[in-house]
Design an enzyme around this catalytic site. Structure first.
Site, PDB file in Angstrom:
ATOM      1  N   CYS A  71       0.834  -1.195   0.000  1.00  0.00           N
ATOM      2  CA  CYS A  71       0.000   0.000   0.000  1.00  0.00           C
ATOM      3  C   CYS A  71       0.875   1.254   0.000  1.00  0.00           C
ATOM      4  O   CYS A  71       1.515   1.547  -0.996  1.00  0.00           O
ATOM      5  CB  CYS A  71      -0.981  -0.029   1.172  1.00  0.00           C
TER       6      CYS A  71
ATOM      7  N   HIS B 104      -3.634  -5.287   0.499  1.00  0.00           N
ATOM      8  CA  HIS B 104      -3.130  -5.766   1.797  1.00  0.00           C
ATOM      9  C   HIS B 104      -3.215  -7.300   1.871  1.00  0.00           C
ATOM     10  O   HIS B 104      -4.286  -7.851   2.133  1.00  0.00           O
ATOM     11  CB  HIS B 104      -3.936  -5.149   2.943  1.00  0.00           C
TER      12      HIS B 104
ATOM     13  N   GLU C 193      -2.040  -9.150   4.176  1.00  0.00           N
ATOM     14  CA  GLU C 193      -2.023  -9.612   5.564  1.00  0.00           C
ATOM     15  C   GLU C 193      -3.411  -9.792   6.153  1.00  0.00           C
ATOM     16  O   GLU C 193      -3.576 -10.489   7.160  1.00  0.00           O
ATOM     17  CB  GLU C 193      -1.204  -8.646   6.435  1.00  0.00           C
TER      18      GLU C 193
ATOM     19  N   SER D 289      -0.610 -12.301  38.079  1.00  0.00           N
ATOM     20  CA  SER D 289      -1.965 -11.737  38.023  1.00  0.00           C
ATOM     21  C   SER D 289      -3.032 -12.808  37.855  1.00  0.00           C
ATOM     22  O   SER D 289      -4.221 -12.524  38.004  1.00  0.00           O
ATOM     23  CB  SER D 289      -2.060 -10.762  36.850  1.00  0.00           C
ATOM     24  N   GLY D 290      -2.617 -14.013  37.517  1.00  0.00           N
ATOM     25  CA  GLY D 290      -3.583 -15.055  37.159  1.00  0.00           C
ATOM     26  C   GLY D 290      -3.818 -15.137  35.670  1.00  0.00           C
ATOM     27  O   GLY D 290      -4.455 -16.061  35.179  1.00  0.00           O
ATOM     28  N   GLY D 291      -3.290 -14.157  34.918  1.00  0.00           N
ATOM     29  CA  GLY D 291      -3.444 -14.146  33.481  1.00  0.00           C
ATOM     30  C   GLY D 291      -2.399 -14.986  32.774  1.00  0.00           C
ATOM     31  O   GLY D 291      -1.424 -15.450  33.374  1.00  0.00           O
ATOM     32  N   VAL D 292      -2.598 -15.165  31.477  1.00  0.00           N
ATOM     33  CA  VAL D 292      -1.712 -16.017  30.683  1.00  0.00           C
ATOM     34  C   VAL D 292      -0.297 -15.452  30.625  1.00  0.00           C
ATOM     35  O   VAL D 292       0.686 -16.188  30.788  1.00  0.00           O
ATOM     36  CB  VAL D 292      -2.275 -16.194  29.251  1.00  0.00           C
ATOM     37  N   ASP D 293      -0.164 -14.144  30.405  1.00  0.00           N
ATOM     38  CA  ASP D 293       1.157 -13.556  30.181  1.00  0.00           C
ATOM     39  C   ASP D 293       2.081 -13.737  31.385  1.00  0.00           C
ATOM     40  O   ASP D 293       3.202 -14.233  31.248  1.00  0.00           O
ATOM     41  CB  ASP D 293       1.032 -12.070  29.842  1.00  0.00           C
ATOM     42  N   SER D 294       1.625 -13.328  32.552  1.00  0.00           N
ATOM     43  CA  SER D 294       2.494 -13.444  33.726  1.00  0.00           C
ATOM     44  C   SER D 294       2.733 -14.904  34.092  1.00  0.00           C
ATOM     45  O   SER D 294       3.813 -15.266  34.569  1.00  0.00           O
ATOM     46  CB  SER D 294       1.904 -12.683  34.918  1.00  0.00           C
ATOM     47  N   SER D 295       1.746 -15.776  33.845  1.00  0.00           N
ATOM     48  CA  SER D 295       1.901 -17.196  34.174  1.00  0.00           C
ATOM     49  C   SER D 295       2.948 -17.863  33.283  1.00  0.00           C
ATOM     50  O   SER D 295       3.779 -18.644  33.761  1.00  0.00           O
ATOM     51  CB  SER D 295       0.559 -17.921  34.031  1.00  0.00           C
TER      52      SER D 295
END
Length: 509
Positions: A79, A167, A169, A221-227
């Protein structure tokens, strides 16, 4: 060194999608601002120029110096990137007769061109531009047209430089992934070695070298990222990792006990901290969303700092920062205008004077989940919906009280457990309930009621950047409404949010 595709960002809304599509091919890529890209080293195998809200005809249009790239490495302009290649190469770019946005179909393809191998005539592509290339540079050859745009794709002769005005993508470009594969694998020669397993192996090795025998503290935090960050760090430094899980009183029903138990089963060195009263006191009388977030953030910093100081000789603070956060912090125009404060633990490094380690800061959310699966994380944790850092505080519109938290926890629990029971949970990217600052008249038995209204929210998304409201069956929503009104004292009306992002956000505050 890691084979890398370099993406130069000119500010397009689709730039992160380009990176995601390339990584789906098991090829590593990085996004950098067009005016702040790294030195070109041997590990960079090709470069992609993104789209942009700018016009190449603007006085302030981005015009980077690509002399170290063009003609030396495979180069694909998408583009705006294609229009830049045309304009800077003595071609011509003019305003489109009408803004070209939406579906189009290729009417001509140069069948022998490597970029378009396996792409068929009449394939659907997605257009999103107000300018059009009307004249190619002298050294360019036409490789693709649509019914409305003759110069939809071109290649510069005697070099691997390509420009396309559509595009590839986005999912609306039916064979866009084929085109990107042709560029990344066949033209750039990347070997598809970027896998969750290879990431775990290289990251753990790098963490061992970086951290040595130092102690590391991480807020869970209990979330995926920190776990997932915790699991990677646990493999790298074991007992030198100290995890802190704070109960701020704004979690889901039974979440603190259940998640803490899951962490202990994972073998993490984790301490749970009951700080509910401190957070409630900090929120007393506050109804502004930004002030709520700041009060929660400040309270968290105080609690976390106090607990971390009980651990002797800690040198590192680990965070579950992921790649979209990194990209946002160094975007083309600088950090985006504040829609709401970020929920990560900003401020801690300054307070605690620790060095920061972010093992996931080059991963997108779906990649984090794949890495977690490779590490053997329990699916119940791995597949959890995202949950806002400030918790239920930003799902209670208005001031926060213990009674309101209790009501919302019950409503939320019925909704989330209902999604699981009826087989809808994994079809939803994020779900929750919002307690509205609205009371409505109702009838229960022979009595008139005047009680709270709640809103259910469920969205589908890839990464939260855009989202569509989830078309849950009416029968299911009816069951949820009946169960909530019958079981939760203080609620007599349930509504469902059918707003998409944009223009709405996923959370209400």
């Amino acid at each position: 060194m890691q084979e890398t595709i370099l993406i130069l960002d000119f500010g397009s809304q689709y730039t992160q999608l380009i990176a995601r599509r390339i990584r789906e091919l098991n090829v590593y890529c990085e996004i950098h601002p067009f005016n702040l890209f790294p030195p070109i080293t041997d590990n960079i195998k090709g470069v992609i120029l993104s789209g942009s809200p700018f016009s190449v005809r603007d006085n302030n249009a981005p015009f980077p110096d690509l002399s170290n790239i063009k003609g030396k490495l495979p180069l694909l302009g998408i583009c705006y990137g294609a229009q830049y290649l045309a304009q800077s190469g003595n071609g011509e770019v003019l305003p489109s007769k009408s803004r070209e946005y939406g579906r189009a179909h290729l009417s001509f393809i140069e069948q022998t061109n490597a970029l378009l191998a396996g792409v068929h005539e009449d394939t659907q592509v997605w257009m999103s531009h107000a300018d059009t290339v009307t004249k190619l540079p002298e050294e360019a050859e036409l490789i693709a047209s649509t019914h409305d745009i003759k110069l939809a794709g071109f290649k510069l002769k005697n070099e691997q430089t390509y420009g396309i005005q559509f595009h590839p993508e986005v999912t609306h470009s039916s064979e866009g992934k084929t085109l990107l594969k042709n560029f990344v694998i066949d033209i750039c020669g990347c070997s598809k070695q970027w896998t969750p397993g290879s990431f775990v192996e290289s990251t753990v090795t790098a963490l061992k070298e970086k951290l040595g025998d130092d102690k590391v503290v991480l807020g869970l935090s209990g979330g995926v990222d920190s776990s997932v960050a915790a699991m990677l760090l646990n493999k790298a430094c074991g007992g030198n990792l100290y995890c802190i899980f704070v109960d701020n009183g704004l979690l889901r029903k039974h979440e603190y006990e259940n998640v803490l138990h899951s962490y202990q089963k994972m073998g993490l060195n984790v301490k749970g901290v009951d700080a509910k009263r401190r957070f409630l006191d900090a929120l007393a009388g506050i109804d502004d969303p930004e002030q709520k977030r700041k009060a929660i953030g400040n309270a968290f910093i105080e609690v976390f700092d106090m607990e971390a100081n009980r651990i002797e000789d800690v040198k590192w603070l680990a965070q579950g920062t992921i790649y979209p956060d990194v990209i946002e912090s160094k975007s083309v125009k600088g950090p985006s205008a504040t829609i709401k404060s970020h929920h990560n633990v900003g401020g801690l490094p300054e307070v605690m004077k620790l060095k920061v380690v972010e093992p996931l800061n080059m991963l997108f959310k779906d990649e984090v989940r794949r890495v977690g699966r490779t590490l053997g994380m329990d699916e119940s944790l791995l597949n959890r919906h995202p949950f806002p850092g400030p918790g239920l505080a930003i799902r209670i519109l208005g001031d926060i009280t213990e009674e309101k938290i209790s009501i919302l926890q019950e409503v939320d629990n019925i909704f989330i457990e209902g999604l699981k029971k009826h087989g809808h949970y994994n079809d939803v990217w994020q779900a929750g309930a919002i307690l509205l600052p609205v009371r409505s008249v109702g009838v229960m038995g022979d009595e008139r009621t005047y009680e709270n209204a709640v809103c259910l929210r469920a969205v589908t998304s890839m990464d939260g950047m855009t989202a569509d409201w989830c078309h849950l069956p009416y029968e299911f929503l009816g069951k949820m409404s009946n169960e909530i009104i019958n079981k939760v004292k203080g609620v007599n009306r349930v509504v469902y949010d059918i707003s998409s992002k944009p223009p709405a956000t996923i959370e209400w505050e």
